[in-house]
Write a protein that holds these residues in place. Structure first.
Motif, PDB file in Angstrom:
ATOM      1  N   TRP A  71      -8.872  16.162   5.688  1.00 59.28           N
ATOM      2  CA  TRP A  71      -7.460  16.516   5.739  1.00 59.28           C
ATOM      3  C   TRP A  71      -6.670  15.213   5.777  1.00 59.28           C
ATOM      4  N   GLN A  72      -5.367  15.289   5.656  1.00 58.36           N
ATOM      5  CA  GLN A  72      -4.542  14.086   5.657  1.00 58.36           C
ATOM      6  C   GLN A  72      -4.456  13.534   7.071  1.00 58.36           C
ATOM      7  N   ARG A  73      -5.100  12.406   7.313  1.00 57.36           N
ATOM      8  CA  ARG A  73      -5.198  11.861   8.660  1.00 57.36           C
ATOM      9  C   ARG A  73      -4.170  10.771   8.954  1.00 57.36           C
ATOM     10  N   ALA A  74      -3.368  10.408   7.981  1.00 58.17           N
ATOM     11  CA  ALA A  74      -2.388   9.333   8.154  1.00 58.17           C
ATOM     12  C   ALA A  74      -1.243   9.559   7.176  1.00 58.17           C
ATOM     13  N   PRO A  75      -0.096   8.928   7.407  1.00 63.51           N
ATOM     14  CA  PRO A  75       1.030   9.087   6.480  1.00 63.51           C
ATOM     15  C   PRO A  75       0.664   8.675   5.060  1.00 63.51           C
ATOM     16  N   ALA A  76       1.250   9.352   4.098  1.00 64.94           N
ATOM     17  CA  ALA A  76       1.094   8.970   2.695  1.00 64.94           C
ATOM     18  C   ALA A  76       1.873   7.679   2.455  1.00 64.94           C
ATOM     19  N   PRO A  77       1.558   6.963   1.377  1.00 62.76           N
ATOM     20  CA  PRO A  77       2.323   5.746   1.068  1.00 62.76           C
ATOM     21  C   PRO A  77       3.825   6.032   1.020  1.00 62.76           C
TER      22      PRO A  77
END
Length: 255
Positions: A71-77
């Motif tokens: 899953w998305q574990r950090a902010p996107a660029p």
């Protein structure tokens, strides 16, 4: 043990909504590298990232029915930490609000396989880490916790983390006995044996004969059990070794 919360599930969903917003606003403009007091190794930015990741993990788990591995574990660029947190929070709240808390769903606690588990778990996850962020930022008054919510959090720390989580970890104990936890006219007994740990809501007569007691106000006990207050910030009585064992076992369970 049924896992049923002391607070109403509607109230816990309200807490998740309001605490998520407060967490995001508390992080706004703050240095992400600031250390979190009473949580060694944690930073403000890492805390916000962790909570945003947990929100996404739980949402993915509920939608798919199986615990996710990706899953998305950090902010996107180009995405700020605050926006990352808010987006995950919105999706999670929408997912939970669409289901009755009594409706069955997968969780990591065998005795409570229902949406209400996540109402409760994420309300307290968010509250604890909101306090972390506010204390790290040190530029605002740290908000309080309603007694109803704090007492439910005490119950969760003892019945879920101290009882279930330590059992999963297979922890053994050097000290064996019982410590009573007293706050807000409620009481629990935390038991430590050679084979494991357990805790339960206790009647007044059950407290007689325990090896030790700890007492303070509901918010203070909530924060103490989560390690957000030093071990000496409760009123102790009886065997201090047992009190220390309780506090240190909870550090193992909740980290």
């Amino acid at each position: 043990m049924t896992g049923r919360a002391l607070a109403g599930y509607g109230r816990l969903l309200e807490v998740l909504v309001s605490e998520g917003e407060l967490l995001a606003s508390s992080a706004h403009g703050a240095d992400p590298g600031l250390a979190v007091p009473n949580a060694p190794g944690m930073t403000l930015g890492g805390t916000v990232r962790h909570v945003g990741s947990v929100y996404r993990m739980v949402t993915a788990w509920l939608r798919a029915g199986d615990q996710p591995t990706r899953w998305q574990r950090a902010p996107a660029p180009g995405e700020s930490l605050e926006d990352y947190l808010r987006a995950g929070h919105r999706e999670l709240v929408a997912e939970l609000a669409a289901h009755d808390p009594e409706e069955g769903c997968p969780t990591w606690w065998p005795v409570h396989q229902a949406y209400g588990f996540w109402y409760r778990r994420l309300a307290h996850e968010t509250t604890v880490h909101r306090i972390d962020v506010q204390q790290a930022a040190a530029r605002m008054t740290v908000g309080g916790i309603d007694d109803e919510v704090a007492l439910d959090g005490v119950d969760e720390a003892l019945t879920l983390w101290f009882t279930h989580r330590l059992g999963v970890l297979g922890v053994t104990n050097a000290w064996r006995g019982q410590v009573a936890v007293l706050t807000g006219r409620r009481r629990w007994i935390a038991s430590m044996t050679a084979t494991g740990t357990s805790a339960w809501r206790a009647g007044e007569d059950e407290v007689d004969g325990v090896d030790a007691t700890v007492a303070t106000d509901p918010t203070g006990m909530y924060l103490w059990l989560w390690g957000r207050r030093p071990i000496r910030t409760v009123t102790p009585a009886g065997d201090r070794t047992g009190i220390g064992q309780l506090w240190h076992l909870l550090r193992l369970a909740t980290h």
